[in-house]
Write a protein that holds these residues in place. Structure first.
Motif, PDB file in Angstrom:
ATOM      1  N   GLN A  40       0.832  -1.203   0.000  1.00 43.75           N
ATOM      2  CA  GLN A  40       0.000   0.000   0.000  1.00 43.75           C
ATOM      3  C   GLN A  40       0.867   1.254   0.000  1.00 43.75           C
ATOM      4  N   LEU A  41       1.948   1.218   0.746  1.00 43.04           N
ATOM      5  CA  LEU A  41       2.832   2.381   0.807  1.00 43.04           C
ATOM      6  C   LEU A  41       3.490   2.647  -0.544  1.00 43.04           C
ATOM      7  N   GLU A  42       3.985   1.585  -1.178  1.00 44.10           N
ATOM      8  CA  GLU A  42       4.633   1.761  -2.477  1.00 44.10           C
ATOM      9  C   GLU A  42       3.650   2.294  -3.514  1.00 44.10           C
ATOM     10  N   LEU A  43       2.434   1.760  -3.518  1.00 43.43           N
ATOM     11  CA  LEU A  43       1.433   2.242  -4.465  1.00 43.43           C
ATOM     12  C   LEU A  43       1.084   3.691  -4.178  1.00 43.43           C
ATOM     13  N   ALA A  44       0.981   4.047  -2.901  1.00 48.46           N
ATOM     14  CA  ALA A  44       0.667   5.424  -2.531  1.00 48.46           C
ATOM     15  C   ALA A  44       1.749   6.387  -3.018  1.00 48.46           C
ATOM     16  N   LEU A  45       3.001   5.990  -2.894  1.00 46.67           N
ATOM     17  CA  LEU A  45       4.099   6.845  -3.353  1.00 46.67           C
ATOM     18  C   LEU A  45       4.060   7.011  -4.868  1.00 46.67           C
ATOM     19  N   ARG A  46       3.746   5.923  -5.570  1.00 45.93           N
ATOM     20  CA  ARG A  46       3.680   5.995  -7.029  1.00 45.93           C
ATOM     21  C   ARG A  46       2.541   6.902  -7.482  1.00 45.93           C
ATOM     22  N   ASP A  48       1.076   9.334  -5.794  1.00 46.71           N
ATOM     23  CA  ASP A  48       1.022  10.630  -5.106  1.00 46.71           C
ATOM     24  C   ASP A  48      -0.172  10.679  -4.157  1.00 46.71           C
ATOM     25  N   SER A  49      -0.295   9.634  -3.347  1.00 48.29           N
ATOM     26  CA  SER A  49      -1.372   9.543  -2.383  1.00 48.29           C
ATOM     27  C   SER A  49      -0.770   9.159  -1.038  1.00 48.29           C
ATOM     28  N   SER A  50      -1.560   8.565  -0.157  1.00 45.05           N
ATOM     29  CA  SER A  50      -1.067   8.113   1.136  1.00 45.05           C
ATOM     30  C   SER A  50      -1.500   6.676   1.358  1.00 45.05           C
ATOM     31  N   PRO A  64     -12.940   6.358  -4.148  1.00 43.63           N
ATOM     32  CA  PRO A  64     -11.938   7.095  -4.914  1.00 43.63           C
ATOM     33  C   PRO A  64     -12.580   7.890  -6.043  1.00 43.63           C
ATOM     34  N   SER A  65     -11.952   8.981  -6.414  1.00 41.59           N
ATOM     35  CA  SER A  65     -12.421   9.747  -7.561  1.00 41.59           C
ATOM     36  C   SER A  65     -12.136   8.972  -8.848  1.00 41.59           C
ATOM     37  N   GLU A  66     -12.778   9.391  -9.915  1.00 41.48           N
ATOM     38  CA  GLU A  66     -12.514   8.746 -11.206  1.00 41.48           C
ATOM     39  C   GLU A  66     -11.045   8.877 -11.573  1.00 41.48           C
ATOM     40  N   GLU A  67     -10.481  10.056 -11.338  1.00 41.81           N
ATOM     41  CA  GLU A  67      -9.070  10.276 -11.645  1.00 41.81           C
ATOM     42  C   GLU A  67      -8.181   9.348 -10.831  1.00 41.81           C
ATOM     43  N   MET A  68      -8.519   9.130  -9.561  1.00 41.64           N
ATOM     44  CA  MET A  68      -7.713   8.259  -8.707  1.00 41.64           C
ATOM     45  C   MET A  68      -7.794   6.807  -9.165  1.00 41.64           C
ATOM     46  N   VAL A  69      -8.974   6.360  -9.575  1.00 40.79           N
ATOM     47  CA  VAL A  69      -9.098   4.987 -10.072  1.00 40.79           C
ATOM     48  C   VAL A  69      -8.190   4.784 -11.280  1.00 40.79           C
ATOM     49  N   LEU A  70      -8.218   5.725 -12.205  1.00 40.90           N
ATOM     50  CA  LEU A  70      -7.390   5.607 -13.400  1.00 40.90           C
ATOM     51  C   LEU A  70      -5.909   5.697 -13.060  1.00 40.90           C
ATOM     52  N   ARG A  71      -5.565   6.523 -12.104  1.00 39.88           N
ATOM     53  CA  ARG A  71      -4.154   6.670 -11.714  1.00 39.88           C
ATOM     54  C   ARG A  71      -3.639   5.388 -11.065  1.00 39.88           C
ATOM     55  N   LEU A  72      -4.450   4.835 -10.158  1.00 45.13           N
ATOM     56  CA  LEU A  72      -4.035   3.586  -9.513  1.00 45.13           C
ATOM     57  C   LEU A  72      -3.933   2.452 -10.538  1.00 45.13           C
ATOM     58  N   VAL A  78      -2.832  -2.224 -15.007  1.00 43.87           N
ATOM     59  CA  VAL A  78      -4.068  -2.964 -15.228  1.00 43.87           C
ATOM     60  C   VAL A  78      -4.429  -2.884 -16.712  1.00 43.87           C
ATOM     61  N   PRO A  79      -4.798  -3.994 -17.358  1.00 42.32           N
ATOM     62  CA  PRO A  79      -5.207  -3.944 -18.771  1.00 42.32           C
ATOM     63  C   PRO A  79      -6.370  -2.979 -18.972  1.00 42.32           C
ATOM     64  N   VAL A  80      -6.452  -2.406 -20.173  1.00 44.50           N
ATOM     65  CA  VAL A  80      -7.430  -1.355 -20.459  1.00 44.50           C
ATOM     66  C   VAL A  80      -8.859  -1.835 -20.203  1.00 44.50           C
ATOM     67  N   ARG A  81      -9.197  -3.043 -20.638  1.00 45.41           N
ATOM     68  CA  ARG A  81     -10.557  -3.550 -20.421  1.00 45.41           C
ATOM     69  C   ARG A  81     -10.871  -3.603 -18.925  1.00 45.41           C
ATOM     70  N   GLU A  82      -9.904  -4.035 -18.117  1.00 46.22           N
ATOM     71  CA  GLU A  82     -10.127  -4.141 -16.684  1.00 46.22           C
ATOM     72  C   GLU A  82     -10.190  -2.766 -16.015  1.00 46.22           C
ATOM     73  N   ARG A  83      -9.570  -1.766 -16.629  1.00 47.06           N
ATOM     74  CA  ARG A  83      -9.688  -0.405 -16.084  1.00 47.06           C
ATOM     75  C   ARG A  83     -11.141   0.064 -16.185  1.00 47.06           C
ATOM     76  N   ASN A  84     -11.790  -0.257 -17.290  1.00 48.65           N
ATOM     77  CA  ASN A  84     -13.219   0.059 -17.396  1.00 48.65           C
ATOM     78  C   ASN A  84     -14.020  -0.656 -16.319  1.00 48.65           C
ATOM     79  N   SER A  85     -13.656  -1.898 -16.022  1.00 51.88           N
ATOM     80  CA  SER A  85     -14.360  -2.650 -14.982  1.00 51.88           C
ATOM     81  C   SER A  85     -14.176  -1.993 -13.618  1.00 51.88           C
TER      82      SER A  85
END
Length: 288
Positions: A40-46, A48-50, A64-72, A78-85
């Motif tokens: 969780q810490l490594e993902l947060a650093l990547r 720009d979250s906590s 999470p906001s839409e922007e945060m979902v896409l950023r994570l 994550v493959p593009v199809r799964e990002r929509n999911s």
């Protein structure tokens, strides 16, 4: 385009169980994070979250906001199809369109792909979708498929069926067990990433094909009964018999860099490079 030299091991992409009782985007994001072996810490650093916010998102305490979902999703690859999911699970509309390949909007793409694989001749090249349906192929591929029954060639031929079916190329592949194992492992990695029922059904089908009795092991000869010069292959070759000769190829797979459409994201261009001078010479001779 990006050349994919190799994928992660099957164990690195093994699906993480998410029970039916789990709801929302949080468990899905947690599954992707654990699949990528990222804390969780490594993902947060990547992203720009906590770590606290990532934890709240995964447990459903924070939406999470839409922007945060896409950023994570981007930082978790994550493959593009799964990002929509993920977006749908978070209550948002899909971000990436899924344009049919025959749509006029993709006309330039189709023309470019056709030009690319034609320029690769006389060496074989083809384009497949996420379930290995062949959407384009050049004359090098047509040469290798000479003699394959029409039932496997049309309509919408599938590259895995063509290769592993007992009436397809399988009896001609001289290192069938090794090549079959390579293809099945490749599909296993994709199933772990894509969670596609169609792909899983295809895997179960082709994995169940019997290995033809006529298929021999990797025979080190030139196809005419004479011993071949030893070749130090730099990758697992496809060694296939054609018209009494043994041809050797190594393959590479290309995908689009940063695709913005699900259809385009799932296209792959596979090219077969001669693995020895004799194969290259034979292909050029056949092409005149």
């Amino acid at each position: 385009m990006t050349i994919v030299a190799s994928g992660p091991s099957a164990s690195a992409t093994a699906p993480v169980a998410v029970t039916a009782a789990d709801k929302g985007v949080g468990p899905l994001l947690r599954a992707w994070r654990e699949r990528r072996r990222v804390s969780q810490l490594e993902l947060a650093l990547r992203a720009d979250s906590s770590a606290r916010h990532i934890s709240f998102v995964e447990t459903g305490r924070s939406r999470p906001s839409e922007e945060m979902v896409l950023r994570l999703a981007e930082h978790l690859d994550v493959p593009v199809r799964e990002r929509n999911s993920l977006l749908l699970a978070a209550g948002y509309a899909p971000h990436y369109p899924e344009t049919p390949l025959d749509d006029p909007a993709l006309g330039a793409l189709r023309a470019g792909l056709d030009h690319l694989i034609q320029c690769y001749e006389p060496y074989p090249a083809l384009v497949v979708d996420a379930c290995y349906t062949v959407v384009a192929a050049n004359r090098g591929i047509a040469m290798l498929l000479d003699g394959v029954p029409e039932t496997l060639l049309a309509p919408a031929p599938n590259a895995m069926r063509l290769t592993l079916h007992p009436q397809g190329l399988a009896p001609r592949i001289r290192n069938l067990r090794a090549w079959r194992g390579h293809l099945l492992e490749q599909m296993e990695r994709q199933i772990a990433l894509q969670r596609s029922e169609r792909l899983r059904a295809l895997y179960e089908e082709v994995a169940g094909y019997p290995v033809p009795e006529s298929a021999r092991g990797d025979v080190e000869d030139g196809g005419d009964g004479e011993p071949a010069n030893p070749v130090a292959y730099f990758a697992l070759p496809l060694r296939i018999e054609h018209d009494g000769r043994i041809l050797s190829f190594v393959s590479s797979i290309s995908t689009f860099n940063t695709p913005m459409d699900v259809t385009v994201a799932e296209l792959a261009i596979e090219t077969f490079l001669p693995a020895d001078p004799a194969t290259a010479k034979y292909l050029h001779t056949m092409a005149g």
